[in-house]
Design a protein around this motif. Structure first.
Motif, mmCIF file in Angstrom:
data_model
loop_
_atom_site.group_PDB
_atom_site.id
_atom_site.type_symbol
_atom_site.label_atom_id
_atom_site.label_comp_id
_atom_site.label_asym_id
_atom_site.label_seq_id
_atom_site.Cartn_x
_atom_site.Cartn_y
_atom_site.Cartn_z
ATOM 1 N N HIS A 1 -91.456 -45.299 -31.031
ATOM 2 C CA HIS A 1 -91.739 -45.124 -32.541
ATOM 3 C C HIS A 1 -92.593 -46.129 -32.970
ATOM 4 O O HIS A 1 -93.062 -46.947 -32.168
ATOM 5 C CB HIS A 1 -90.208 -45.104 -33.090
ATOM 6 N N ARG A 2 -92.992 -46.108 -34.133
ATOM 7 C CA ARG A 2 -93.707 -47.000 -35.132
ATOM 8 C C ARG A 2 -93.002 -48.382 -35.426
ATOM 9 O O ARG A 2 -93.390 -49.474 -35.068
ATOM 10 C CB ARG A 2 -94.295 -46.641 -36.366
ATOM 11 N N PHE A 3 -91.721 -48.028 -35.154
ATOM 12 C CA PHE A 3 -90.991 -49.105 -35.617
ATOM 13 C C PHE A 3 -90.336 -49.670 -34.240
ATOM 14 O O PHE A 3 -90.499 -48.941 -33.195
ATOM 15 C CB PHE A 3 -89.418 -49.054 -36.432
ATOM 16 N N GLY B 1 -95.236 -47.729 -30.626
ATOM 17 C CA GLY B 1 -96.341 -47.380 -30.261
ATOM 18 C C GLY B 1 -96.782 -46.178 -31.167
ATOM 19 O O GLY B 1 -95.921 -45.676 -31.838
ATOM 20 N N MET B 2 -98.099 -45.868 -31.220
ATOM 21 C CA MET B 2 -98.851 -45.012 -31.943
ATOM 22 C C MET B 2 -100.028 -44.622 -31.399
ATOM 23 O O MET B 2 -100.671 -45.469 -30.816
ATOM 24 C CB MET B 2 -98.833 -45.473 -33.322
ATOM 25 N N ALA C 1 -93.560 -50.717 -40.066
ATOM 26 C CA ALA C 1 -92.511 -50.243 -39.562
ATOM 27 C C ALA C 1 -91.638 -51.183 -38.751
ATOM 28 O O ALA C 1 -90.489 -50.997 -39.148
ATOM 29 C CB ALA C 1 -92.825 -48.959 -38.751
#
Lengths: 316, 316
Positions: free
Chosen positions: A146-148, A205-206, A222
């Protein structure tokens, strides 16, 4: 009784793309048997002529970019792509050859990435070509990145090179020369990093679609962290370096990279590099996260920070 | 660092619509745990201002129609709606109040139909508002109703009344008067027949979105049968009857009904009527399927068949 033109168009160009569960695109809805014991990962992106691509871009590259920007989002979560639905709104005078080229591009990338078309809709529009694609992938339950999730002390890594997409757009608009065509190709044809193993390696990650600085800002917010980028560490392509230092800010803040931006604990650097080498992509450490209010600092080798006037791309 | 306007817009208007797995629309992709032992049913529809709705239609009704046309496709397969992804492309000068109204309409119908927003994308467009929605539902494995599957001797049934949507469009265009506003409302706000039990009752089904005659033609082709409609049996609303016989062809061939069109064996008529009464909707037998090349005959009480010059709506 004959089929109306809309259905003939679907049968000619899109039915060859249709896979299991699509019912040959001849029903109102598609069926999907979810892979047993997996969690689905879904994302949707729209692309509009004049905003996300240029009206005279080759239609096969438009189709491939539409699929790839969505594949990139799945790749950033560590998901395995499965299938997609798509809506295509085109002006009434769109030539058949446009659809043929668009579908041929999709077919090529379907083979590359192992996805098939599940369903969708075609309509006319009095405006520019408007495309929307919803892609479905899957992960082991709980394994999505996730972004967080980034932690203070995690390093920041990127795949590939940064800034080529934004420079490629400048080329397309006639603002920059591109003798080899490398930059224009990078703008038109993103390389989604599908298959890069992230589970157990990346804490967050993104994909970089709106510019490195802005997208890193998302990870910071995030995850509740600050980030420091070492400007000279940001991997630039030869073509980007040849554009010269005046274009550095564009590289750092421009969109359309579709590289992955990852938080990785230092002791997992080797695991990341091994995973990246398995899919033949370079990964580069460009900075780190640290405690502090969410912000992105661009540190230069001189020790001074680089100030930016524009953080990234927003549609509004 | 502040959030760009695009993200503020998402947080203000769309985050309140977001449900389980959406990660508050703050990640690149959403998560979906497929309901255990169920098969997923997916469909996508696009709507463009000037084609599927009028630019000055109230934004809450546009949002509701976008959701409902997709819910209607799920209803036609007998599927239970679960969640949806949506892409929204709007001109840069679209006022905030438009988004607020659009989201309020979605919120209202989410509560009615028990669905939540899973993910999506917002972009700008130099053209008209372009919307795309992908909806996900589920059925018992193998229980979905398809366009194929009708058998010779099956009766043809429809829910509700036929033609109001097309007449409502004529009202919106100033071509027909509508003292009660009934027809205009039928055009703007379809009533998806969600929850109508079809498994074990209907052999084939779809929703009437492109006109009764054209859509029945689809069932005929998919099932390899001919169909005969008893024109006087087609259920018309009081408002449609008041429009007069000159509008009958429009009712039979116009789009935007979003009623269900079903093949049902005669011995299941009572079961269909009971299922329909459970959701408070009328069902009417309008004809039957028989062996023969795929075609739709419109039989009048006089014995003569009604000839049509236009079979239905095609976008191309």
């Amino acid at each position: 009784m004959g089929l109306p033109a809309e259905f003939s168009l679907i049968a000619r160009h899109f039915k060859p793309l249709a896979g299991p569960g699509s019912l040959d695109l001849r029903d109102d809805a598609a069926l999907l048997d979810p892979p047993a014991g997996r969690q689905l990962v879904l994302t949707a992106d729209a692309m509009v002529a004049g905003v996300h691509f240029l009206p005279d871009d080759p239609p096969d590259l438009i189709g491939r970019k539409l699929l790839r920007v969505n594949l990139s989002d799945l790749a950033a979560k560590g998901a395995v792509p499965l299938s997609y639905l798509m809506t295509v709104s085109t002006p009434k005078d769109t030539p058949d050859a446009w659809f043929a080229g668009f579908a041929a591009g999709l077919a090529q990338d379907q083979a590359t990435y192992g996805v098939t078309l599940l369903g969708g809709d075609t309509t006319s529009t009095p405006g520019p070509i408007s495309l929307s694609l919803t892609i479905i992938g899957h992960v082991a339950p709980g394994a999505a990145v996730h972004r967080f999730g980034a932690r203070a002390g995690d390093d920041i890594w990127v795949t590939g090179t940064i800034g080529d997409g934004a420079l490629g757009l400048a080329v397309a608009l006639g603002r920059l020369s591109d003798p080899t065509g490398f930059l224009l190709n990078r703008y038109r044809l993103p390389q989604p990093r599908v298959g890069l193993q992230l589970a157990g390696i990346a804490t967050a990650g993104m994909d970089v679609s709106d510019g490195l600085v802005q997208d890193l800002g998302h990870l910071c917010r995030a995850s509740g962290l600050a980030a420091e980028i070492e400007v000279e560490a940001v991997p630039l392509s030869d073509a980007a370096r040849q554009a010269g230092p005046d274009w550095l800010t564009t590289c750092l803040t421009g969109g359309d990279d579709y590289e992955l931006l990852l938080g990785v604990p230092p002791d997992r650097a080797a695991a990341l590099q091994q995973a990246a080498s398995r899919i033949g992509v370079a990964v580069t450490r460009v900075g780190h996260f640290h405690s502090g209010p969410p912000e992105v600092m661009l540190r230069q080798a001189s020790g001074e920070s680089l100030a930016l006037t524009k953080g990234g791309w927003s549609h509004f």
